[in-house]
Design a protein around this motif. Sequence first.
Motif, PDB file in Angstrom:
ATOM      1  N   VAL A 214       0.725  -1.183  -0.106  1.00 25.69           N
ATOM      2  CA  VAL A 214      -0.072   0.010   0.029  1.00 25.69           C
ATOM      3  C   VAL A 214       0.869   1.195  -0.064  1.00 25.69           C
ATOM      4  CG1 VAL A 214      -2.054   1.295   1.393  1.00 25.69           C
ATOM      5  CG2 VAL A 214      -1.786  -1.341   1.281  1.00 25.69           C
ATOM      6  N   LYS A 215       0.677   2.068  -0.876  1.00 19.54           N
ATOM      7  CA  LYS A 215       1.090   3.331  -0.899  1.00 19.54           C
ATOM      8  C   LYS A 215       0.163   4.449  -0.841  1.00 19.54           C
ATOM      9  CE  LYS A 215       4.651   6.597  -1.866  1.00 19.54           C
ATOM     10  NZ  LYS A 215       5.854   6.762  -0.914  1.00 19.54           N
ATOM     11  N   LYS A 218      -1.903  11.717   0.096  1.00 22.12           N
ATOM     12  CA  LYS A 218      -3.171  12.667   0.195  1.00 22.12           C
ATOM     13  C   LYS A 218      -4.454  11.901   0.445  1.00 22.12           C
ATOM     14  CE  LYS A 218      -0.899  16.361  -2.603  1.00 22.12           C
ATOM     15  NZ  LYS A 218      -1.124  17.352  -3.713  1.00 22.12           N
ATOM     16  N   LYS A 219      -5.092  11.786  -0.542  1.00 20.67           N
ATOM     17  CA  LYS A 219      -6.369  11.028  -0.298  1.00 20.67           C
ATOM     18  C   LYS A 219      -6.540   9.643  -1.210  1.00 20.67           C
ATOM     19  CE  LYS A 219      -9.111  14.759   1.156  1.00 20.67           C
ATOM     20  NZ  LYS A 219     -10.472  15.551   0.840  1.00 20.67           N
ATOM     21  N   LYS A 220      -5.455   9.319  -1.721  1.00 21.87           N
ATOM     22  CA  LYS A 220      -5.206   8.079  -2.716  1.00 21.87           C
ATOM     23  C   LYS A 220      -4.534   7.017  -2.047  1.00 21.87           C
ATOM     24  CE  LYS A 220      -6.146  10.498  -7.011  1.00 21.87           C
ATOM     25  NZ  LYS A 220      -7.191   9.999  -7.144  1.00 21.87           N
ATOM     26  N   LEU A 221      -5.001   5.971  -2.107  1.00 19.97           N
ATOM     27  CA  LEU A 221      -4.316   4.750  -1.802  1.00 19.97           C
ATOM     28  C   LEU A 221      -3.803   3.535  -2.927  1.00 19.97           C
ATOM     29  CD1 LEU A 221      -6.221   3.653   1.295  1.00 19.97           C
ATOM     30  CD2 LEU A 221      -3.887   4.393   1.334  1.00 19.97           C
ATOM     31  N   VAL A 262     -10.185   8.010  -0.786  1.00 20.14           N
ATOM     32  CA  VAL A 262     -10.945   7.984   0.340  1.00 20.14           C
ATOM     33  C   VAL A 262     -11.241   9.443   0.632  1.00 20.14           C
ATOM     34  CG1 VAL A 262      -9.660   5.962   1.434  1.00 20.14           C
ATOM     35  CG2 VAL A 262      -8.624   8.379   1.725  1.00 20.14           C
ATOM     36  N   LYS A 263     -12.119   9.655   1.426  1.00 22.34           N
ATOM     37  CA  LYS A 263     -12.766  11.118   1.730  1.00 22.34           C
ATOM     38  C   LYS A 263     -11.725  11.871   2.665  1.00 22.34           C
ATOM     39  CE  LYS A 263     -16.917  13.407   3.715  1.00 22.34           C
ATOM     40  NZ  LYS A 263     -18.056  13.018   4.308  1.00 22.34           N
ATOM     41  N   ASN A 264     -11.423  11.393   3.667  1.00 18.90           N
ATOM     42  CA  ASN A 264     -10.372  11.923   4.756  1.00 18.90           C
ATOM     43  C   ASN A 264      -8.998  11.959   4.213  1.00 18.90           C
ATOM     44  OD1 ASN A 264     -12.670  12.839   6.641  1.00 18.90           O
ATOM     45  ND2 ASN A 264     -12.561  10.621   7.202  1.00 18.90           N
ATOM     46  N   SER A 265      -8.087  12.959   4.501  1.00 20.01           N
ATOM     47  CA  SER A 265      -6.784  12.921   4.091  1.00 20.01           C
ATOM     48  C   SER A 265      -6.144  11.928   4.932  1.00 20.01           C
ATOM     49  CB  SER A 265      -6.214  14.410   4.315  1.00 20.01           C
ATOM     50  OG  SER A 265      -6.769  15.464   3.709  1.00 20.01           O
ATOM     51  N   LEU A 266      -5.123  11.300   4.288  1.00 22.16           N
ATOM     52  CA  LEU A 266      -4.243  10.144   4.694  1.00 22.16           C
ATOM     53  C   LEU A 266      -3.119  10.947   5.523  1.00 22.16           C
ATOM     54  CD1 LEU A 266      -4.541   8.114   1.773  1.00 22.16           C
ATOM     55  CD2 LEU A 266      -5.510   7.149   3.954  1.00 22.16           C
ATOM     56  N   THR A 267      -2.712  10.142   6.608  1.00 20.44           N
ATOM     57  CA  THR A 267      -1.374  10.720   7.363  1.00 20.44           C
ATOM     58  C   THR A 267      -0.353   9.472   7.059  1.00 20.44           C
ATOM     59  OG1 THR A 267      -1.881   9.432   9.320  1.00 20.44           O
ATOM     60  CG2 THR A 267      -2.934  11.470   9.102  1.00 20.44           C
ATOM     61  N   LYS A 268       0.776   9.889   7.341  1.00 19.65           N
ATOM     62  CA  LYS A 268       2.079   8.908   6.941  1.00 19.65           C
ATOM     63  C   LYS A 268       1.945   7.647   8.042  1.00 19.65           C
ATOM     64  CE  LYS A 268       5.607  11.312   9.750  1.00 19.65           C
ATOM     65  NZ  LYS A 268       6.856  11.727   9.733  1.00 19.65           N
ATOM     66  N   GLU A 295       3.361   3.988   3.853  1.00 19.62           N
ATOM     67  CA  GLU A 295       3.548   2.831   3.226  1.00 19.62           C
ATOM     68  C   GLU A 295       3.197   1.558   4.016  1.00 19.62           C
ATOM     69  OE1 GLU A 295       6.675   3.055  -0.376  1.00 19.62           O
ATOM     70  OE2 GLU A 295       7.625   3.136   1.646  1.00 19.62           O
ATOM     71  N   PHE A 296       2.773   0.513   3.173  1.00 18.23           N
ATOM     72  CA  PHE A 296       2.525  -0.825   4.041  1.00 18.23           C
ATOM     73  C   PHE A 296       3.013  -1.786   2.892  1.00 18.23           C
ATOM     74  CE2 PHE A 296       0.051  -4.607   4.083  1.00 18.23           C
ATOM     75  CZ  PHE A 296       0.547  -5.172   5.295  1.00 18.23           C
ATOM     76  N   ASP A 297       4.086  -2.717   3.705  1.00 20.10           N
ATOM     77  CA  ASP A 297       4.639  -3.749   2.974  1.00 20.10           C
ATOM     78  C   ASP A 297       4.409  -5.002   3.532  1.00 20.10           C
ATOM     79  OD1 ASP A 297       6.129  -5.362   1.161  1.00 20.10           O
ATOM     80  OD2 ASP A 297       7.741  -4.179   1.085  1.00 20.10           O
ATOM     81  N   TYR A 298       3.838  -6.002   2.884  1.00 19.98           N
ATOM     82  CA  TYR A 298       3.249  -7.073   3.497  1.00 19.98           C
ATOM     83  C   TYR A 298       4.630  -8.102   3.690  1.00 19.98           C
ATOM     84  CZ  TYR A 298       0.115 -11.069   4.962  1.00 19.98           C
ATOM     85  OH  TYR A 298      -0.508 -12.096   5.929  1.00 19.98           O
ATOM     86  N   ASN A 299       5.452  -8.070   2.640  1.00 24.28           N
ATOM     87  CA  ASN A 299       6.521  -8.524   2.914  1.00 24.28           C
ATOM     88  C   ASN A 299       7.982  -7.965   2.806  1.00 24.28           C
ATOM     89  OD1 ASN A 299       5.428 -11.597   2.811  1.00 24.28           O
ATOM     90  ND2 ASN A 299       4.689 -10.538   0.602  1.00 24.28           N
ATOM     91  N   PRO A 300       8.211  -6.962   4.078  1.00 31.64           N
ATOM     92  CA  PRO A 300       9.421  -6.067   4.086  1.00 31.64           C
ATOM     93  C   PRO A 300      10.489  -6.917   3.866  1.00 31.64           C
ATOM     94  CG  PRO A 300       8.441  -6.351   6.072  1.00 31.64           C
ATOM     95  CD  PRO A 300       7.230  -7.057   5.382  1.00 31.64           C
ATOM     96  N   GLU A 301      11.570  -6.238   3.508  1.00 27.47           N
ATOM     97  CA  GLU A 301      13.020  -6.656   3.713  1.00 27.47           C
ATOM     98  C   GLU A 301      13.504  -6.574   5.009  1.00 27.47           C
ATOM     99  OE1 GLU A 301      14.897  -7.831   1.355  1.00 27.47           O
ATOM    100  OE2 GLU A 301      13.560  -7.966  -0.228  1.00 27.47           O
ATOM    101  N   PRO A 302      14.182  -7.690   5.637  1.00 27.35           N
ATOM    102  CA  PRO A 302      14.512  -7.581   7.000  1.00 27.35           C
ATOM    103  C   PRO A 302      15.638  -6.279   7.218  1.00 27.35           C
ATOM    104  CG  PRO A 302      15.564  -9.473   6.002  1.00 27.35           C
ATOM    105  CD  PRO A 302      14.474  -9.040   4.896  1.00 27.35           C
ATOM    106  N   ASP A 303      15.600  -5.880   8.576  1.00 28.88           N
ATOM    107  CA  ASP A 303      16.439  -4.998   8.838  1.00 28.88           C
ATOM    108  C   ASP A 303      17.993  -5.584   8.717  1.00 28.88           C
ATOM    109  OD1 ASP A 303      14.524  -3.158   9.154  1.00 28.88           O
ATOM    110  OD2 ASP A 303      14.540  -3.481  11.559  1.00 28.88           O
ATOM    111  N   ASP A 304      18.816  -4.547   8.379  1.00 30.67           N
ATOM    112  CA  ASP A 304      20.302  -5.174   8.472  1.00 30.67           C
ATOM    113  C   ASP A 304      20.832  -5.643   9.764  1.00 30.67           C
ATOM    114  OD1 ASP A 304      20.423  -4.054   5.727  1.00 30.67           O
ATOM    115  OD2 ASP A 304      21.265  -2.348   6.552  1.00 30.67           O
ATOM    116  N   ASP A 305      20.254  -5.452  10.852  1.00 30.84           N
ATOM    117  CA  ASP A 305      20.525  -5.985  12.262  1.00 30.84           C
ATOM    118  C   ASP A 305      19.649  -7.055  12.635  1.00 30.84           C
ATOM    119  OD1 ASP A 305      18.501  -4.393  12.689  1.00 30.84           O
ATOM    120  OD2 ASP A 305      19.270  -3.417  14.491  1.00 30.84           O
TER     121      ASP A 305
END
Length: 312
Positions: A214-215, A218-221, A262-268, A295-305
């Motif tokens: 998901v990216k 403003k008001k778009k997903l 969407v109707k309401n403005s999105l936040t980060k 953003e939302f990533d269902y399969n994110p890359e693991p952190d370096d640590d």
Amino acid sequence: MEINKKRIVTILCALAVILMIIPFVSGQRAHAMANFELDRTELTFTAESDEYETIAITKDSCSIKSLKNNDPDIFTAVIKNGYYGTGKDDYMYIWPLKEGTGTMTVTGVDGTDITVTIIVKAEALQRQVQDKTYIRHCWYGTKKLVIESINGASGTVKVGKDKYKFNVGSSEKTTVKLKKVYPLNTKVKLTAKCGIYEKKISEKLTSWTQINYVKASKKKLKLTLDNVHKGDVVKVTYKGKTYTKKIKKDKDNKTYKTTITVKNSLTKKAKLTLKIVNKDKKTLFSEKVKLKNWEFDYNPEPDDDYTDPNEE
């Protein structure tokens, strides 16, 4: 007289050194001249055999230089190293391919050739139906099943109350076309046979549909979907209001992108409820998420640590 004594001492010292070196040199020569030997020169694949077998050099043999497969349609073979932890080429993998008898010529680094006979019995290949049979593409919304098995296998696959027959050829897989899209969690039962050997598999048409990414802006997903089908409905709930988008084309085993306003403005760090239901109103995917930097990533890359606990 004193000079003669010095010469005698020198000669004796030289002899002592020579006597010390001789065993070492002899050992080196003996090692370098080791005969080439294998632990067996005949291998038979039967019903009790593994998917592949190995032939190794004997412990004191010199290494393998090369092999020539005289019957590549009967079996395949490759040289590997490290069987005795020496790091040298000292054993071979052999896989059966077809019923019959074949040979290979194995050459040692000393130039010696050894002929190895490989016998493949029909039962060895037929038994592999138990190890190599799988159902692929087995999920809700599919219009085909892909069956992997061995050459010569045949059988039936029952989807719900419908039964389909299949035969597997040299490609070792076949496609079964389904006459309709079956309901979620429909039972799938496969029976594959080859000779006297049989493999049974029971599965269900479970959901492999999801929202991967998901990216927000403003008001778009902008949504990235996986494995959606005609009639599926994507639902996004934000600040108590639900927005929907209907899928009009099959995207089986494919990625599909769509946008929801969407109707309401999105936040980060917006909190969303994501859901996908099928035409029967059965839930295929449901997840409550919180955006991270829009953003939302269902399969994110693991952190370096990040450390995988299974590797500890």
